[in-house]
Design a protein around this motif. Structure first.
Motif, PDB file in Angstrom:
ATOM      1  N   PHE A   1      28.195  50.505  51.496  1.00  0.00           N
ATOM      2  CA  PHE A   1      27.420  50.092  52.661  1.00  0.00           C
ATOM      3  C   PHE A   1      27.336  48.574  52.638  1.00  0.00           C
ATOM      4  O   PHE A   1      27.734  47.930  51.659  1.00  0.00           O
ATOM      5  CB  PHE A   1      26.030  50.728  52.663  1.00  0.00           C
ATOM      6  CG  PHE A   1      25.178  50.356  51.482  1.00  0.00           C
ATOM      7  CD1 PHE A   1      24.241  49.350  51.557  1.00  0.00           C
ATOM      8  CD2 PHE A   1      25.323  51.034  50.275  1.00  0.00           C
ATOM      9  CE1 PHE A   1      23.460  48.999  50.466  1.00  0.00           C
ATOM     10  CE2 PHE A   1      24.538  50.699  49.181  1.00  0.00           C
ATOM     11  CZ  PHE A   1      23.615  49.686  49.276  1.00  0.00           C
ATOM     12  N   SER A   2      26.839  47.988  53.701  1.00  0.00           N
ATOM     13  CA  SER A   2      26.757  46.528  53.785  1.00  0.00           C
ATOM     14  C   SER A   2      25.332  46.095  54.060  1.00  0.00           C
ATOM     15  O   SER A   2      24.542  46.834  54.670  1.00  0.00           O
ATOM     16  CB  SER A   2      27.697  45.989  54.878  1.00  0.00           C
ATOM     17  OG  SER A   2      27.269  46.431  56.153  1.00  0.00           O
ATOM     18  N   ILE A   3      25.021  44.888  53.596  1.00  0.00           N
ATOM     19  CA  ILE A   3      23.712  44.281  53.823  1.00  0.00           C
ATOM     20  C   ILE A   3      23.924  42.984  54.606  1.00  0.00           C
ATOM     21  O   ILE A   3      24.745  42.153  54.220  1.00  0.00           O
ATOM     22  CB  ILE A   3      23.001  43.978  52.498  1.00  0.00           C
ATOM     23  CG1 ILE A   3      22.633  45.277  51.793  1.00  0.00           C
ATOM     24  CG2 ILE A   3      21.748  43.143  52.732  1.00  0.00           C
ATOM     25  CD1 ILE A   3      21.949  45.078  50.460  1.00  0.00           C
ATOM     26  N   ARG A   4      23.201  42.826  55.695  1.00  0.00           N
ATOM     27  CA  ARG A   4      23.303  41.609  56.492  1.00  0.00           C
ATOM     28  C   ARG A   4      22.310  40.588  55.945  1.00  0.00           C
ATOM     29  O   ARG A   4      21.101  40.728  56.080  1.00  0.00           O
ATOM     30  CB  ARG A   4      23.025  41.907  57.960  1.00  0.00           C
ATOM     31  CG  ARG A   4      24.062  42.828  58.601  1.00  0.00           C
ATOM     32  CD  ARG A   4      23.852  42.927  60.100  1.00  0.00           C
ATOM     33  NE  ARG A   4      24.139  41.659  60.750  1.00  0.00           N
ATOM     34  CZ  ARG A   4      23.905  41.440  62.047  1.00  0.00           C
ATOM     35  NH1 ARG A   4      23.364  42.394  62.793  1.00  0.00           N
ATOM     36  NH2 ARG A   4      24.194  40.274  62.581  1.00  0.00           N
ATOM     37  N   ALA A   5      22.842  39.555  55.306  1.00  0.00           N
ATOM     38  CA  ALA A   5      21.994  38.542  54.667  1.00  0.00           C
ATOM     39  C   ALA A   5      21.540  37.477  55.655  1.00  0.00           C
ATOM     40  O   ALA A   5      20.437  36.940  55.538  1.00  0.00           O
ATOM     41  CB  ALA A   5      22.750  37.890  53.513  1.00  0.00           C
ATOM     42  N   VAL A   6      22.395  37.136  56.624  1.00  0.00           N
ATOM     43  CA  VAL A   6      22.080  36.130  57.643  1.00  0.00           C
ATOM     44  C   VAL A   6      22.459  36.709  58.996  1.00  0.00           C
ATOM     45  O   VAL A   6      23.546  37.263  59.162  1.00  0.00           O
ATOM     46  CB  VAL A   6      22.841  34.806  57.393  1.00  0.00           C
ATOM     47  CG1 VAL A   6      22.483  33.777  58.450  1.00  0.00           C
ATOM     48  CG2 VAL A   6      22.529  34.250  56.000  1.00  0.00           C
ATOM     49  N   ARG A   7      21.575  36.571  59.979  1.00  0.00           N
ATOM     50  CA  ARG A   7      21.782  37.217  61.272  1.00  0.00           C
ATOM     51  C   ARG A   7      21.603  36.213  62.409  1.00  0.00           C
ATOM     52  O   ARG A   7      20.476  35.814  62.712  1.00  0.00           O
ATOM     53  CB  ARG A   7      20.792  38.372  61.464  1.00  0.00           C
ATOM     54  CG  ARG A   7      20.728  39.349  60.282  1.00  0.00           C
ATOM     55  CD  ARG A   7      19.568  40.298  60.484  1.00  0.00           C
ATOM     56  NE  ARG A   7      19.323  41.124  59.312  1.00  0.00           N
ATOM     57  CZ  ARG A   7      19.298  42.452  59.314  1.00  0.00           C
ATOM     58  NH1 ARG A   7      19.514  43.105  60.442  1.00  0.00           N
ATOM     59  NH2 ARG A   7      19.039  43.119  58.226  1.00  0.00           N
ATOM     60  N   ASP A   8      22.697  35.766  62.967  1.00  0.00           N
ATOM     61  CA  ASP A   8      22.696  34.948  64.178  1.00  0.00           C
ATOM     62  C   ASP A   8      21.751  33.741  64.056  1.00  0.00           C
ATOM     63  O   ASP A   8      20.869  33.538  64.884  1.00  0.00           O
ATOM     64  CB  ASP A   8      22.316  35.798  65.390  1.00  0.00           C
ATOM     65  CG  ASP A   8      22.543  35.056  66.704  1.00  0.00           C
ATOM     66  OD1 ASP A   8      23.439  34.186  66.729  1.00  0.00           O
ATOM     67  OD2 ASP A   8      21.829  35.342  67.695  1.00  0.00           O
ATOM     68  N   VAL A   9      21.961  32.937  63.023  1.00  0.00           N
ATOM     69  CA  VAL A   9      21.106  31.768  62.773  1.00  0.00           C
ATOM     70  C   VAL A   9      21.761  30.518  63.339  1.00  0.00           C
ATOM     71  O   VAL A   9      22.961  30.280  63.137  1.00  0.00           O
ATOM     72  CB  VAL A   9      20.847  31.593  61.263  1.00  0.00           C
ATOM     73  CG1 VAL A   9      20.146  30.267  60.986  1.00  0.00           C
ATOM     74  CG2 VAL A   9      20.014  32.748  60.729  1.00  0.00           C
ATOM     75  N   GLY A  10      20.987  29.725  64.032  1.00  0.00           N
ATOM     76  CA  GLY A  10      21.497  28.473  64.579  1.00  0.00           C
ATOM     77  C   GLY A  10      20.411  27.410  64.674  1.00  0.00           C
ATOM     78  O   GLY A  10      19.265  27.724  64.985  1.00  0.00           O
ATOM     79  N   PHE A  11      20.775  26.164  64.370  1.00  0.00           N
ATOM     80  CA  PHE A  11      19.861  25.029  64.513  1.00  0.00           C
ATOM     81  C   PHE A  11      20.666  23.745  64.380  1.00  0.00           C
ATOM     82  O   PHE A  11      21.825  23.756  63.953  1.00  0.00           O
ATOM     83  CB  PHE A  11      18.738  25.057  63.454  1.00  0.00           C
ATOM     84  CG  PHE A  11      19.220  25.187  62.032  1.00  0.00           C
ATOM     85  CD1 PHE A  11      19.747  24.104  61.346  1.00  0.00           C
ATOM     86  CD2 PHE A  11      19.138  26.401  61.377  1.00  0.00           C
ATOM     87  CE1 PHE A  11      20.189  24.207  60.038  1.00  0.00           C
ATOM     88  CE2 PHE A  11      19.581  26.534  60.065  1.00  0.00           C
ATOM     89  CZ  PHE A  11      20.111  25.435  59.403  1.00  0.00           C
ATOM     90  N   ASP A  12      20.061  22.626  64.755  1.00  0.00           N
ATOM     91  CA  ASP A  12      20.652  21.303  64.603  1.00  0.00           C
ATOM     92  C   ASP A  12      19.824  20.493  63.614  1.00  0.00           C
ATOM     93  O   ASP A  12      18.612  20.683  63.489  1.00  0.00           O
ATOM     94  CB  ASP A  12      20.692  20.547  65.936  1.00  0.00           C
ATOM     95  CG  ASP A  12      21.650  21.185  66.942  1.00  0.00           C
ATOM     96  OD1 ASP A  12      22.567  21.912  66.514  1.00  0.00           O
ATOM     97  OD2 ASP A  12      21.462  20.949  68.150  1.00  0.00           O
ATOM     98  N   ILE A  13      20.492  19.571  62.916  1.00  0.00           N
ATOM     99  CA  ILE A  13      19.805  18.609  62.049  1.00  0.00           C
ATOM    100  C   ILE A  13      20.200  17.217  62.519  1.00  0.00           C
ATOM    101  O   ILE A  13      21.381  16.861  62.517  1.00  0.00           O
ATOM    102  CB  ILE A  13      20.179  18.790  60.573  1.00  0.00           C
ATOM    103  CG1 ILE A  13      19.974  20.243  60.124  1.00  0.00           C
ATOM    104  CG2 ILE A  13      19.354  17.848  59.699  1.00  0.00           C
ATOM    105  CD1 ILE A  13      20.389  20.492  58.685  1.00  0.00           C
ATOM    106  N   GLY A  14      19.222  16.425  62.944  1.00  0.00           N
ATOM    107  CA  GLY A  14      19.496  15.089  63.435  1.00  0.00           C
ATOM    108  C   GLY A  14      19.719  14.106  62.301  1.00  0.00           C
ATOM    109  O   GLY A  14      19.289  14.322  61.161  1.00  0.00           O
TER     110      GLY A  14
END
Length: 339
Positions: A40-53
């Motif tokens: 089976f699989s585990i989703r560790a990160v799900r649709d993460v988005g951001f900017d760093i200035g």
């Protein structure tokens, strides 16, 4: 060491780093005869988005196992995401780090460096301090021996250590001193962005303050940009300009530091803040919010925040620069609670 200047009109107002829709799963095989268990699989990160200035410190907080370190490794290209992209602003040129080959990635290894959580295990006990700090310069074949010696001595002074200690080995130093050596190593290549993966969690409280002050001073002096990963909101409150909150692989809230502490909107953020010690005696800790067990389970979050097979809320802006993962249809009701 001076950084390479940005050319005029190179889009210097753009984010230094943009994380776009990153998801990552890991396959796991359950135990069975001769390793034949069902996978089976585990989703560790799900649709993460951001900017760093540029010049910003973005705090990334959440409990253990929420995906913070996995995301950091993806940004460093130690892991590849299933979907999504990481875009680096190379002095006006937008470069997809995910799409680069290993050879093409080498110049960007110099621009993004990492400070590890454990200063004891992150330093090779068989190497002297000089060898540890100069190792990045050797790997990237930068400068001759004499110039490296000069750079390393300058770095030692920058992090508050005596250059006379360069011939010593890591066991001769305290935890805080070892972390200073790790910071000097991260600075050796003159990076633009440093990922700080819980850099003070293994240190005594009194030493933590010294390291945090050092990181702030270096950011001001060298024009550094930080992604500061931690599970401690009090530490992130001191360091960060903006705070991103992760839970169960989701980015659930993103806001300027003041806005997040003044008006936490997501129930997980509210629970984290309820457990932060305050100097006000009338403001008591509410650990029950964390102990209920519901706060870390997306399917048990109340509407409009609940996440399940039929409900997949997205990040929506509830006030200027303040985003929360919630159902768009209920945006009006959330905004009304903010006013």
């Amino acid at each position: 060491m001076k950084k390479e200047p940005w050319p005029e009109g190179s889009g210097s107002g753009l984010a230094l780093l943009s994380v776009k829709g990153i998801s990552k799963s890991f396959g796991i095989r359950s135990s069975g005869w001769f390793g034949g268990g069902e996978g089976f699989s585990i989703r560790a990160v799900r649709d993460v988005g951001f900017d760093i200035g540029r010049g910003e410190c973005l705090g990334l907080v959440g409990e253990s196992g929420c995906g913070k370190t996995t995301l950091s490794k993806i940004i460093m290209r130690a892991l590849k995401p299933d979907v999504g992209d990481v875009v680096y602003n190379d002095r006006g040129s937008q470069v997809s780090l995910i799409g680069l080959s290993e050879a093409e990635l080498i110049p960007y290894r110099r621009k993004i460096q990492f400070i590890f959580q454990d200063p004891f295990s992150s330093l090779n006990p068989r190497m002297t301090v000089f060898d540890i700090i100069s190792e990045p310069l050797v790997i990237h074949q930068l400068h001759d021996r004499e110039t490296r010696e000069s750079i390393v001595k300058d770095l030692m002074q920058q992090v508050g250590l005596d250059p006379r200690y360069l011939s010593r080995y890591p066991h001769s130093f305290s935890g805080g001193q070892r972390q200073r050596i790790g910071i000097a190593r991260a600075l050796a290549l003159n990076p633009d962005l440093i990922i700080c993966d819980e850099p003070v969690s293994a240190l005594d409280v009194s030493v933590q303050a010294q390291i945090l002050n050092l990181l702030k001073d270096l950011q001001s002096e060298l024009g550094l940009t930080y992604l500061f990963v931690s599970h401690n909101l009090a530490v992130v409150d001191y360091m960060a300009n903006r705070i991103a909150v992760m839970c169960a692989g989701y980015l659930v809230e993103l806001a300027p530091r003041e806005a997040l502490f003044r008006n936490p909107t997501h129930p997980y953020t509210q629970a984290l803040l309820a457990a932060v010690p305050r100097t006000d005696p009338s403001n008591k800790l509410d650990l029950n919010k964390l102990m209920e067990g519901r706060v870390s389970t997306p399917s048990l979050w109340p509407p409009p925040f609940v996440v399940n097979d039929s409900e997949q809320p997205e990040l929506i802006e509830v006030e200027s620069g303040h985003y929360v993962r919630a159902n768009q249809a209920l945006l009006g009701s959330i905004q009304s609670t903010n006013t």
